[in-house]
Design an enzyme around this catalytic site. Sequence first.
Site, PDB file in Angstrom:
ATOM      1  N   GLU B  29       0.789  -1.060   0.133  1.00  0.00           N
ATOM      2  CA  GLU B  29       0.025  -0.052   0.021  1.00  0.00           C
ATOM      3  C   GLU B  29       0.972   1.162   0.122  1.00  0.00           C
ATOM      4  OE1 GLU B  29      -1.159  -1.307   3.654  1.00  0.00           O
ATOM      5  OE2 GLU B  29      -2.964  -2.487   2.894  1.00  0.00           O
ATOM      6  N   GLU B  54      -4.800  -6.626   2.195  1.00  0.00           N
ATOM      7  CA  GLU B  54      -3.531  -7.568   2.786  1.00  0.00           C
ATOM      8  C   GLU B  54      -3.825  -8.912   2.402  1.00  0.00           C
ATOM      9  OE1 GLU B  54      -4.945  -5.028   4.783  1.00  0.00           O
ATOM     10  OE2 GLU B  54      -3.201  -3.651   5.429  1.00  0.00           O
ATOM     11  N   ASP B  79       1.163  -4.568  12.922  1.00  0.00           N
ATOM     12  CA  ASP B  79      -0.107  -4.956  13.596  1.00  0.00           C
ATOM     13  C   ASP B  79      -1.150  -5.229  12.606  1.00  0.00           C
ATOM     14  OD1 ASP B  79       0.316  -3.024  16.257  1.00  0.00           O
ATOM     15  OD2 ASP B  79       1.469  -2.503  14.396  1.00  0.00           O
ATOM     16  N   PHE B  80      -1.016  -4.891  11.383  1.00  0.00           N
ATOM     17  CA  PHE B  80      -1.907  -5.121  10.398  1.00  0.00           C
ATOM     18  C   PHE B  80      -1.968  -6.476   9.813  1.00  0.00           C
ATOM     19  CE2 PHE B  80      -1.771   0.045   9.080  1.00  0.00           C
ATOM     20  CZ  PHE B  80      -2.161  -0.040  10.220  1.00  0.00           C
ATOM     21  N   ILE B  81      -0.929  -7.422  10.129  1.00  0.00           N
ATOM     22  CA  ILE B  81      -0.530  -8.571   9.602  1.00  0.00           C
ATOM     23  C   ILE B  81      -1.881  -9.490  10.056  1.00  0.00           C
ATOM     24  CG2 ILE B  81       0.404  -9.719  11.810  1.00  0.00           C
ATOM     25  CD1 ILE B  81       1.725 -10.036   8.042  1.00  0.00           C
ATOM     26  N   HIS B 123      -1.453  -0.189  16.752  1.00  0.00           N
ATOM     27  CA  HIS B 123      -0.394   0.355  15.925  1.00  0.00           C
ATOM     28  C   HIS B 123       1.298   0.484  16.349  1.00  0.00           C
ATOM     29  CE1 HIS B 123      -3.982   1.993  14.295  1.00  0.00           C
ATOM     30  NE2 HIS B 123      -3.329   2.315  13.237  1.00  0.00           N
TER      31      HIS B 123
END
Lengths: 333, 337
Positions: B29, B54, B79-81, B123
Amino acid sequence: MYRSRLFEEQVVQIWNDGLITGEMHTGIGEEAINAGIVTQLVDGDALALDHRGTSPSIIRGVDPKELLLEFMGHCKGLCSGMGGHMHIFSKSHLIASSGIVGASGPAAVGFAIAAQHLRPEKIAVAFFGEGAVNQGMLMESLNFSSVLKLPVLFVCKDSGMAITTQSSQVTAGKLVERAMSFDMPAKELDGTDVEIVWEAANEAIADARSGKGPSFILANCKRTQGHFLGDPLLRIVNEPVKELARITGPLFKSAVSFSGASLKERVRSLKNIASLLGKTAKHRFSGEQDPLLILRKKISEQEEIISIEEEVNKEMKGMVEEVLRMYENNNQG
Amino acid sequence: MRTLTFAEAIEDAIAQAMSEDPNIIILGEDVRMLRVNLFSRFGEKRVINTPISESAFLGAGVTAAMAGLRPIVEIMLIDFIGVAIDALLNHAAKTEFFSGNKWKVPMVVRAACGGGYGDGGQHEQALWGWLAHIPGINIVVPSNPSDAGGLMLTAIEHDSPVIFLEHKLLADYWRDYLGSGGRDNLDYNVPPAGEKGEVPDKWLSIPLGSASMIREGTDITIASIGVGVHRALEAAQHLESKDISAEVIDLRSVAPLDTTTVLNSISKTGHLLVVDEDYKHYGLTGELAAIALENLLRLKFGRVSIDQTIPYSHSEEMKIIPGTKQIVASSLKLLKD
């Protein structure tokens, strides 16, 4: 709407002063969408918010003082300083927020299932941006809510920019058609006009309350503050001389490095960057696009508006002064 | 030698690798903005802007790697994993095993990690222990520019999946992007040696799973990774003024873990303090204790780590993210008990 704008302008000031240390995403420019929908909610309705949850929370009636204290990390904040602006939680308002893009979809679905069991005729509203519509969990939520005929209103605030990427470059097809393919009513509208939003939402909310299932609203709006305060693209647009000096050296060096893509491709990359900056520049309000000015023009009782705004100004000023005092005392203590 | 920032070193190593191997691509992104220099040099075919999807683009990274490319997949913040964990847990990590070791997944997952700038528990996580729990995944966490570039090259050249975590306090652009946003009235206590330093003229890879002994001592071993290494070094200087000689090890890689360097050090000092910005339970700290016990070492063990969700409030988070004071206090306690 005015209260929301004024509150967020105060937040910008406090962020500029360094009293908020990390990210801050404002909803300045989205007020007409938030007000047109949230003012129609009643006790028992739920709100699933994204990282821009401040404005809908203020409009829903969350105490501005508690919210500001929260953003400043104060122990007397709405969530005791533990959540911050991306994680606004108010149990009494059934408001839950998340900083994970797309998470408001499943959240609204769960609220709606609970409403079906426990709160007849109550609904759930999900707010998200157009970038989130490429997130699997949001697509799954549209489908799931449709097959269960859940009372959900999906509200997509379309600013055309997903973080710092132009949405059109990463999104295929039309979002309204995408939503309609899940067998739910979907409408695209001008999200800067609160009256238009209110009318569309009124119909969708009535459908949800009467058991007809979910609806989808795509509301176009401007993102005047960039993705977040201090957005690097916006900084370049606002202060090109200062910001570009930092960037152009490495960019030029890299663009002319010996090995890499063909000249044609490199030129295309540079054009793309220029287009991104152009798109960012267009997001600054020109007078006609500010939802507050649009609303003001529509109301004939101008004197009444001025007196209401003066009252809100006074209330907000007093609140901010009190919060700053509390913050100071906390730091000294 | 030349001097680069932490972020410049990573980018420089990637540019070197991309100019040598046309099969390296970047997927993520906002990469046209975040990796604008690489984008302008290598073009849109190799620096691919993705939607906020993702699970799709990390999953795609796995098979793109299986089919001959060497993708660097960017998950903006680790964190977005959570959104895309299946691609790692059930695919990237399993393909090699399921194929009878006949098919490799040479993919790099690059993500920012860590806290200390007031962004809260969704985050600012480290998560390397959680990810290292999965067999088949390698994880590196550099603490300085030289290691950052070298380990990035290692990650790219390695034939199995490597997660490359860059701490946001060390990478100036992340700090600016998510923290200060152009403001100059904030102080995030950035370790200078981590942010900027000397790097080689041409990048060479660093063997995977090799720790770096950065301070020799005789009384206590302090093992850490990422920003924690700098806090540990600062603590070691404080301890010296109390006549305590602390050895400091930069683990550099969570998986594989360089147990030899740590065990040799414990054999000398008899005390191990692990400083870990990740969660306390079921993680790196406990793993090192277990390894020491499995190797029949007699030691006193302590840990400075995080055992709660990271608070949004900057002043509150600084109380729980491992800092110099806690490391000094824990070291003294360990040596006294």
